[in-house]
Write an enzyme that holds these catalytic residues in place. Structure first.
Site, PDB file in Angstrom:
ATOM      1  CB  SER A  65      -3.970   7.290 -12.361  1.00  6.46           C
ATOM      2  OG  SER A  65      -4.512   6.304 -13.205  1.00  6.46           O
ATOM      3  CB  THR A  81      -3.019   1.714  -8.207  1.00  4.42           C
ATOM      4  OG1 THR A  81      -2.874   2.840  -7.363  1.00  4.42           O
ATOM      5  CG2 THR A  81      -1.767   0.899  -8.253  1.00  4.42           C
ATOM      6  CB  THR A 117       0.218   4.112  -8.992  1.00  2.05           C
ATOM      7  OG1 THR A 117      -0.700   5.207  -9.026  1.00  2.05           O
ATOM      8  CG2 THR A 117       1.071   4.263  -7.753  1.00  2.05           C
ATOM      9  NE  ARG A 169       0.353   9.651  -1.352  1.00  2.00           N
ATOM     10  CZ  ARG A 169      -0.268   8.707  -2.066  1.00  2.00           C
ATOM     11  NH1 ARG A 169       0.194   8.387  -3.255  1.00  2.00           N
ATOM     12  NH2 ARG A 169      -1.334   8.104  -1.608  1.00  2.00           N
ATOM     13  CB  THR A 190      -6.919   0.588  -6.793  1.00  2.00           C
ATOM     14  OG1 THR A 190      -6.964   1.840  -7.477  1.00  2.00           O
ATOM     15  CG2 THR A 190      -8.336   0.111  -6.573  1.00  2.00           C
ATOM     16  N   GLY A 191      -6.686   3.022  -4.817  1.00  2.00           N
ATOM     17  CA  GLY A 191      -7.365   4.018  -3.988  1.00  2.00           C
ATOM     18  C   GLY A 191      -6.384   4.758  -3.101  1.00  2.00           C
TER      19      GLY A 191
HETATM   20  N1  GLY Z   1      -2.987   3.666  -4.463  1.00  2.00           N
HETATM   21  C1  GLY Z   1      -2.060   4.523  -5.032  1.00  2.00           C
HETATM   22  C2  GLY Z   1      -1.615   5.616  -4.192  1.00  2.00           C
HETATM   23  O1  GLY Z   1      -2.247   5.937  -3.194  1.00  2.00           O
HETATM   24  O2  GLY Z   1      -0.617   6.213  -4.513  1.00  2.00           O
END
Ligand code: GLY
Length: 346
Positions: A85, A201, A219, A229, A252-253
């Site tokens: 990740s 992340t 990340t 994206r 994060t998330g």
């Molecule tokens: N939090 C990392 C992402 O959504 O890319």
């Protein structure tokens, strides 16, 4: 029980008694005061934050600058091929491209970021050079790569055999559909292939011995995302925000939810108004949950914050978020975050 949860339990139980008492205080009130003589501290999201913190501490422990510390720390998961990740080894987008996002911020508001950069192992270091050597804050895609190459970074293939295999597995059933809200189970084990929410992340915040605060966030973003994206991590105020007068926050998330709420900026502003780091993170999480009632049940967002006094707090939507804390007393503490939903999915 997932490996992650076993590790969490073992880590917390394995703490020596002073740090256990301290961690207990963190989980009970999710904040801790450091003695005035021991101001240096670094905190990071997730269990891979432990190793990142240790690299940061190699600098902080010698009186080094918080900015150098968070950059050095963030580079650890960026190079970890088992971490799917962050950085090299990260899962690709749905077309098979590994695209990376990163940001870095200093106490005085200086900041730099790169988004959707390819072929560069250490986007956090490119972000730092965007901050230090350009008049801009954010470079994206081809332009970010061009800048990195001009600065001497080496171009390389970031798609590892493991990540490519996982991508081919995903292709068998996913029908080329990126998704966000379909699965929360994999949050117990970030980076696991299969679930849509298998991204996490590393966000880091550090205060050095001179009281200077800096933050970093890096990340590979959401696995199997649409090409182009970009998540919250390279967006200053979303994935990362630092204000030396107040403190810093990182997230994060699911980045889309964090961006919609200017999450890390919100946490810092709430601390400015007097909330503790824990209270500020909780309020920012609840802002998302209250706006997205049904959807919030199947997504993860976690915030981690530290104020200028060194108090630390965190809060998440889903059970399973953890954060690593490192200071002069202990270098490998891993603390489970409180969350809105406490269901165990394992
Ligand atoms: N939090 C990392 C992402 O959504 O890319």
């Amino acid at each position: 029980m997932t490996d992650r949860r076993r590790f969490l339990k073992a880590s917390v139980l394995g703490m020596s008694s002073p740090i256990l008492a301290w961690a207990g205080k963190l989980t009970a009130t999710t904040s801790a005061r450091m003695p005035a003589t021991s101001t240096a501290r670094v905190v990071s999201t997730w269990d891979f934050g432990v190793a990142a913190n240790q690299a940061a501490w190699a600098i902080l422990g010698k009186g080094g600058h918080a900015l150098d510390a968070v950059e050095a720390g963030a580079r650890v998961p960026e190079s970890d091929l088992k971490n799917h990740s962050v950085g090299k080894g990260g899962y690709p987008d749905r077309d098979g491209h590994v695209t990376l996002d990163a940001s870095i911020m200093d106490a005085d508001g200086s900041c730099g970021a790169v988004a959707a950069i390819e072929h560069i192992e250490h986007p956090i270091s490119v972000a730092r050079l965007v901050m230090e050597r350009t008049p801009h804050v954010l470079l994206v895609g081809e332009g970010a790569l061009q800048f990195a190459l001009e600065q001497g970074f080496k171009q390389q293939n970031l798609l590892t055999p493991d990540a490519e295999k996982a991508w081919h597995e995903w292709q068998k059933t996913a029908h080329y559909q990126p998704s966000i809200n379909s699965e929360v189970r994999d949050y117990g084990n970030p980076g696991r292939p299969g679930g849509a929410n298998n991204h996490d992340t590393i966000g880091m915040l550090a205060i050095d011995a001179h009281g200077r605060m800096s933050g970093a966030c890096t990340t590979s973003g959401m696995a199997w995302k649409m090409r182009g994206r970009v998540g919250d991590s390279p967006i200053i105020g979303a994935g990362l925000y630092v204000d030396g007068e107040v403190g810093g926050a990182t997230s994060t998330g699911v980045g889309e939810e964090v961006i919609r709420n200017a999450g890390s900026f919100l946490v810092v502003e709430l601390m400015r108004q007097g909330r503790s780091p824990h209270e500020a993170c909780k309020e920012a999480v609840m802002r998302i949950v209250n706006k997205r009632r049904e959807a919030s049940k199947t997504i993860q967002v976690g915030f981690l914050a530290m104020n200028r006094a060194g108090e630390v707090g965190a809060y998440a939507i889903q059970h399973g978020f953890s954060y690593a804390v490192c200071d002069a007393k202990k270098q490998d503490a891993l603390i489970p975050s409180q969350s809105v939903y406490t269901t165990s999915y394992s």
